[in-house]
Design an enzyme around this catalytic site. Sequence first.
Site, PDB file in Angstrom:
ATOM      1  N   HIS A 170      -9.388   1.119   1.922  1.00  0.00           N
ATOM      2  CA  HIS A 170      -9.085   1.637   3.263  1.00  0.00           C
ATOM      3  C   HIS A 170     -10.281   1.331   4.160  1.00  0.00           C
ATOM      4  CE1 HIS A 170      -6.648   4.994   1.160  1.00  0.00           C
ATOM      5  NE2 HIS A 170      -5.773   4.386   1.913  1.00  0.00           N
TER       6      HIS A 170
ATOM      7  N   HIS B  83      -5.344  -0.997   6.756  1.00  0.00           N
ATOM      8  CA  HIS B  83      -5.418  -0.515   8.152  1.00  0.00           C
ATOM      9  C   HIS B  83      -6.289  -1.453   9.006  1.00  0.00           C
ATOM     10  CE1 HIS B  83      -3.393   2.933   6.609  1.00  0.00           C
ATOM     11  NE2 HIS B  83      -4.443   3.381   5.936  1.00  0.00           N
TER      12      HIS B  83
ATOM     13  N   GLU C 224      -9.873   3.073   9.701  1.00  0.00           N
ATOM     14  CA  GLU C 224      -8.565   3.583  10.129  1.00  0.00           C
ATOM     15  C   GLU C 224      -8.691   4.526  11.327  1.00  0.00           C
ATOM     16  OE1 GLU C 224      -6.612   5.896   7.140  1.00  0.00           O
ATOM     17  OE2 GLU C 224      -4.713   5.951   8.218  1.00  0.00           O
TER      18      GLU C 224
ATOM     19  N   HIS D 256       0.838  -1.208   0.000  1.00  0.00           N
ATOM     20  CA  HIS D 256       0.000   0.000   0.000  1.00  0.00           C
ATOM     21  C   HIS D 256       0.863   1.244   0.000  1.00  0.00           C
ATOM     22  CE1 HIS D 256      -3.759   2.176   0.679  1.00  0.00           C
ATOM     23  NE2 HIS D 256      -3.122   2.933   1.561  1.00  0.00           N
TER      24      HIS D 256
ATOM     25  N   TYR E 114      -4.828   7.429  -6.591  1.00  0.00           N
ATOM     26  CA  TYR E 114      -6.099   8.153  -6.687  1.00  0.00           C
ATOM     27  C   TYR E 114      -5.972   9.554  -7.266  1.00  0.00           C
ATOM     28  CZ  TYR E 114      -4.881  10.014  -2.001  1.00  0.00           C
ATOM     29  OH  TYR E 114      -4.264  10.596  -0.911  1.00  0.00           O
TER      30      TYR E 114
ATOM     31  N   ASP F 197       2.434   3.269   2.622  1.00  0.00           N
ATOM     32  CA  ASP F 197       1.335   4.232   2.686  1.00  0.00           C
ATOM     33  C   ASP F 197       1.814   5.659   2.406  1.00  0.00           C
ATOM     34  OD1 ASP F 197      -0.996   5.570   3.166  1.00  0.00           O
ATOM     35  OD2 ASP F 197      -1.452   4.604   5.068  1.00  0.00           O
TER      36      ASP F 197
ATOM     37  N   HIS G 254     -11.869   3.600  -2.727  1.00  0.00           N
ATOM     38  CA  HIS G 254     -10.972   4.263  -1.769  1.00  0.00           C
ATOM     39  C   HIS G 254     -11.271   3.885  -0.319  1.00  0.00           C
ATOM     40  CE1 HIS G 254      -9.556   7.507   0.928  1.00  0.00           C
ATOM     41  NE2 HIS G 254      -8.556   7.615   0.075  1.00  0.00           N
TER      42      HIS G 254
HETATM   43  C1  NGQ Z   1      -5.076   8.582   1.512  1.00  0.00           C
HETATM   44  N1  NGQ Z   1      -4.282   8.047   3.703  1.00  0.00           N
HETATM   45  O1  NGQ Z   1      -5.896   8.170   0.685  1.00  0.00           O
HETATM   46  O2  NGQ Z   1      -3.981   9.045   1.181  1.00  0.00           O
HETATM   47  C2  NGQ Z   1      -5.424   8.493   2.956  1.00  0.00           C
HETATM   48  C3  NGQ Z   1      -5.881   9.832   3.435  1.00  0.00           C
HETATM   49  C4  NGQ Z   1      -8.355   9.656   3.372  1.00  0.00           C
HETATM   50  C5  NGQ Z   1      -4.480   7.320   4.792  1.00  0.00           C
HETATM   51  N2  NGQ Z   1      -5.694   7.022   5.106  1.00  0.00           N
HETATM   52  C6  NGQ Z   1      -7.149  10.303   2.808  1.00  0.00           C
HETATM   53  N3  NGQ Z   1      -3.470   6.914   5.520  1.00  0.00           N
HETATM   54  O3  NGQ Z   1      -8.288   8.619   3.998  1.00  0.00           O
HETATM   55  O4  NGQ Z   1      -9.434  10.216   3.148  1.00  0.00           O
HETATM   56 ZN    ZN Z   2      -3.717   4.796   2.129  1.00  0.00          ZN
END
Ligand code: NGQ
Ligand code: ZN
Length: 464
Positions: free
Chosen positions: A241, A278, A244, A67, A132, A329, A212
Amino acid sequence: MCPLDAVVGGATSYLADAALLGDEVVARVRIDIGPDGSIAALGRNAEPDGAVEHLPGLVVPGIANLHSHSFQRAMAGLAERAGPQGDTFWRWREVMYRFLAALGPEDVQAIAAQSYAEGLLHGYTSVGEFHYLHNAPDGSPYADPAELALRIAAAAEAAGVGLRLLPVLYRQGGFGGAPPTDGQRRFVLDRDAYARLCTDMARLLPVGVAPHSLRAVGPEELRFAVALADALAPATPLHIHLAEQEREVADCLAWSGARPVEWLLDHAAVGPRWCAVHATHLTGAELARLAASGAVAGLCQTTEANLGDGIFPLRHWLDHGGRFGIGTDSNVSASPIEELRWLEYVRRLERRARNVSETVPGASVAAGLLRRAAAGGAQALGRASGSIAVGQLADLLVLDPEHPALLGRQGVALLDAWVFSGNATPVRHVMVGGAWVVRHGAHLRGPQIAAAFARSMRRLADGL
Ligand code: NGQ
Ligand code: ZN
């Protein structure tokens, strides 16, 4: 001829002083690599032979980084000033949104190549790029909507890392269909554009489907994503995700009456091709169900620590036969060793006990962490790798037993020393799919990759 291509195309044989086969360190192992980059034959107690290259050291499997958001490598350190009381993940996320507004295609490529090269130097031989960033800064598509995905592919090619591209479906700003914010407009694609991106990229390289999060993808769209994965290929990886942050759990409960992991298990056929990234906040019942599904928990310990996510219940997960892999990450660390060490250390601090992630008396914690992370990562990326065995891709690391971190150790004790001492890496050579990418501690394209990265970082600094 480019040195990276030197061994591609011809079968090659090596004689390792020692190799990690399963949990056993075996002396004098001959490794024959076929023209497809996979291990064709292994021999124990091999004799030196003029036709084979001698690998002085211990050969171990490379580790999958399951990731990564590679662009975040360039914002490491930029969100480390105290904020208002109770500073959180959500303010970090605002900083991240502002940072990415300045990133152009060349930056995306240069930063990704640098982060992949750094990962290779420490032992990450493959990467799942949870990609993304699709649109231009104003939210409009690039002339070629696959522009940034192609930049990631080019970066992986230059760095020589094994890529599983995970284009991300991002549709909404929060549970229940909240509209995306301005900070999220680079992420949003409609279903047709997303399906086209996945389908087009799948013609070029291994692709997975990545809704996402349950925050950013509603129930209908999640079904659509799973159907798209099925249409691409039966075993297409699905990454998401999940759970988290505690606020995410509370918002999911308010929206649906269920917690995120519970909701996903109730609404999708979660199984071994899934990676729950996570999965920090789990009840006992959720943990038992998720572990039994065969899904891989995508643990990103250094980022989870950096963002203040919470502590994944690793000991319980392992007790339920749960599988895990590790990810960089946000790329605050490029080292699988740092991830594994802190996976164990956090639980030691929490439990006031030692050697938490192994329960068999005498078993090596380091060997167990390495074996599980390599296997779980390979499963999550759908890459035939993660162990040294016939038929597996030759994703291999050669550790230098003369390195100060390893001196005087033998057999599995070399792994104990690698994971639990020092911060200078004893990784000396790295091979991905049969091709050398790191020799004598240096990435073969390091200078070009570093120069492009420096140009981007200097340009970005002007805009900060
Ligand atoms: C991300 N990162 O997609 O980069 C996410 C933050 C979100 C982590 N969750 C953005 N560690 O989760 O909305
Ligand atoms: Zn992430």
